[in-house]
Design an enzyme around this catalytic site. Structure first.
Site, short mmCIF file in Angstrom:
data_model
loop_
_atom_site.label_atom_id
_atom_site.label_comp_id
_atom_site.label_asym_id
_atom_site.label_seq_id
_atom_site.Cartn_x
_atom_site.Cartn_y
_atom_site.Cartn_z
N ASP A 250 -32.75 -47.83 -7.72
CA ASP A 250 -33.61 -46.66 -7.59
C ASP A 250 -34.40 -46.67 -6.29
OD1 ASP A 250 -32.94 -45.58 -9.95
OD2 ASP A 250 -34.72 -46.24 -11.04
N LYS A 272 -34.13 -41.12 -7.00
CA LYS A 272 -34.62 -39.75 -7.16
C LYS A 272 -35.99 -39.74 -6.53
CE LYS A 272 -32.97 -40.18 -11.81
NZ LYS A 272 -33.56 -40.60 -13.07
N MET A 385 -46.65 -41.51 -12.04
CA MET A 385 -46.22 -40.21 -11.49
C MET A 385 -47.35 -39.20 -11.59
SD MET A 385 -42.40 -40.17 -13.16
CE MET A 385 -42.85 -41.01 -14.67
N1 SAH Z 1 -40.55 -48.26 -14.52
C1 SAH Z 1 -41.62 -48.13 -13.56
C2 SAH Z 1 -42.21 -46.75 -13.52
C3 SAH Z 1 -41.24 -45.69 -13.06
S1 SAH Z 1 -41.99 -44.14 -12.91
C4 SAH Z 1 -42.70 -49.19 -13.88
O1 SAH Z 1 -42.64 -49.83 -14.91
O2 SAH Z 1 -43.57 -49.38 -13.04
C5 SAH Z 1 -42.41 -44.09 -11.21
C6 SAH Z 1 -43.88 -44.27 -11.02
O3 SAH Z 1 -44.22 -45.64 -11.13
C7 SAH Z 1 -44.42 -43.85 -9.69
O4 SAH Z 1 -44.61 -42.46 -9.61
C8 SAH Z 1 -45.74 -44.60 -9.65
O5 SAH Z 1 -46.70 -43.94 -10.45
C9 SAH Z 1 -45.36 -45.88 -10.35
N2 SAH Z 1 -45.06 -46.97 -9.43
C10 SAH Z 1 -43.89 -47.59 -9.23
N3 SAH Z 1 -44.02 -48.59 -8.33
C11 SAH Z 1 -45.31 -48.60 -7.96
C12 SAH Z 1 -46.08 -49.39 -7.07
N4 SAH Z 1 -45.55 -50.40 -6.37
N5 SAH Z 1 -47.40 -49.10 -6.94
C13 SAH Z 1 -47.97 -48.11 -7.63
N6 SAH Z 1 -47.28 -47.34 -8.49
C14 SAH Z 1 -45.98 -47.57 -8.64
#
Ligand code: SAH
Length: 465
Positions: A250, A272, A385
């Protein structure tokens, strides 16, 4: 990487060393181990150099001054006189003729330099720091020297023999690679394996061979890559990445994590970005099913944890429907990393008994939530998000009576080098997101202040604790 590490075939090559003093001697100590034809040009040479020449028909000494015509037909030049200006001059001359040149101890004149090496020929470990930290490189060399037994060279040659045998019985490269990964598993303590006798290696080889025949079916591992920093990758994830045939990843998977994955794997990007759905979910499902059915080890790599806003169910449904074997390797979710970065406990005894993990968006647009509960003073939430929906979230919470002073901390790029922490309040968050240029990915921590802010009593909620 300005200096690209490469191993050069020296057989039949002509190498010229100008100089016969200690600098030249230092270069020659390694050079004489090569297969090159070496010519040393200098009015006089050290006794050590003449001793080497006497014992080595590929090393010739010409006791005279250097002449430009000496460069004809040479592949490499070592400018190793005891005179820096002269070395510089020689280096320029050689470069003009397109020769690779090394000037003793003069980095700016070098087009290549000699790494520190641990020699277990044919296995060689080369260490360089582009001249930045020769001391560190030497210390590393000493460290590796102690770890690689002298018998490593013999072991390497024995492996070469087995490889020749193996290629005739196992035609697929990826199968052979997997077999070797079984005998020498990456990321495990190699010390006992490095000491294998020939018989022990034979035994390990036969065992791996009989095991791999029964294991030809593909599998999908849904793997959490964590929030980005390599520190936050699990060992389970590392193992899957080292042995993967196919990696389907991803947008939020960091380069740092991808960099440790198996190089020969096939990489498929299915990222995406918000608003722009590059690869449709059905397409991703199709890819992982097909790759697994072709007998591949597929790693479906997702940012954070695969089971938190990761659409894992849809992929699992597809895998089950197709009868494909799968497993789930959890990862550190970004909310956990964000909380760690600001030093705030996600749950706090006597204060909040729960924390909600929310999404700012769902299939219908901005996600509706139980706003009445979330607006309670002791409610806590981590919003994924949430940047695009921040105004909506602010409006809904305030409508349900939340205080504009309610602390909000935004962590962008949690755990990564470019991590940014914005301390704000519900009332000011829109302004602050803009002011601090928060573009995401970011977690909105609602009801959480950084530990520092809370300790300083700047924020009403924690101050009331
Ligand atoms: N599966 C992921 C979440 C996917 S949804 C998890 O467990 O973290 C995608 C969202 O994750 C982004 O819009 C943001 O809100 C968050 N996200 C992912 N990586 C991040 C990071 N390094 N720092 C802050 N937010 C993050």
């Amino acid at each position: 990487m300005r200096f690209l590490p490469i191993f050069v075939d020296t057989a039949g090559k002509k190498i010229i060393v100008i100089g016969g003093g200690p600098a030249a001697e230092a270069k020659l100590r390694t050079l004489i181990k090569s297969d090159a034809d070496i010519t040393v040009i200098a009015p006089s040479v050290t006794t050590e150099i003449s001793r080497w020449a006497a014992a080595n028909s590929k090393l010739n000494i010409e006791e005279r001054e250097f002449d430009e015509s000496d460069l004809a037909g040479a592949s490499l030049l070592y400018a190793a006189t005891e005179n820096a200006a002269e070395n510089s001059r020689l280096a320029k001359l050689a470069k003009k003729r397109g020769l690779f040149v090394n000037a003793a101890d003069q980095k700016e004149d070098c087009s290549f330099y000699s790494p520190a090496i641990v020699d277990r020929s044919p296995l060689i470990v080369a260490i360089g720091s582009e001249g930045a930290a020769p001391g560190l490189a030497r210390a590393l060399k000493a460290d590796i020297e102690t770890r690689l037994p002298k018998s490593t060279g013999r072991l390497t040659r024995k492996i070469a023999e087995l490889r020749t045998k193996l290629s005739s019985i196992m035609p697929m490269f990826s199968d052979r690679q997997r077999l070797w990964a079984e005998i020498f598993p990456p990321n495990s303590d190699l010390s006992s394996r490095l000491n294998y006798s020939d018989a022990a290696l034979d035994q390990a080889y036969e065992a791996a061979l009989s095991g791999s025949a029964s294991e030809r079916t593909g599998k999908v591992s849904l793997v959490g890559a964590g929030p980005g920093s390599l520190d936050l990758l699990t060992i389970g994830a590392q193992r899957r990445l080292h042995s993967a045939d196919v990696i389907v990843y991803d947008r939020l998977v960091s380069q740092e994590v991808l960099d440790i994955a198996r190089r020969e794997a096939k990489y498929i990007y299915v990222g995406k970005s918000p608003g722009a759905h590059t690869t449709r979910q059905e397409e991703i499902n199709r890819i992982i099913v097909e790759e697994a059915k072709a007998g591949h080890k597929v790693v479906r790599l997702k940012g954070g944890d695969p089971l938190i806003f990761g659409r894992a169910d849809e992929e699992i449904d597809a895998l089950e429907a197709a009868g494909v074997d799968y497993e789930i390797v959890p990862g550190i979710t970004s909310a956990a990393a964000a909380a760690a970065s600001i030093g705030a406990s996600l749950t706090s005894r006597g204060h909040n008994k729960s924390v909600a993990l929310l999404t700012g968006h769902d299939t219908k647009g901005f996600a509706e939530q139980d706003w009445a509960s979330l607006a309670q003073p002791n409610a806590r939430a981590a919003v994924y998000m949430g940047l695009g929906a921040s105004r909506f979230i602010q409006g809904r919470l305030m409508l349900h009576g939340a205080s504009s002073e309610y602390p909000v901390t935004i962590v962008e790029n949690a755990s990564r080098e470019n991590e940014k922490i914005v301390e704000t309040t519900l009332g000011n968050m829109i302004e602050d997101i803009e002011k601090h240029d928060v573009l995401g990915p970011a977690i909105l921590l609602l009801g959480y202040a950084t530990r520092d802010a809370a300790m300083n009593g700047n924020l009403p909620l924690r101050a009331a604790l």
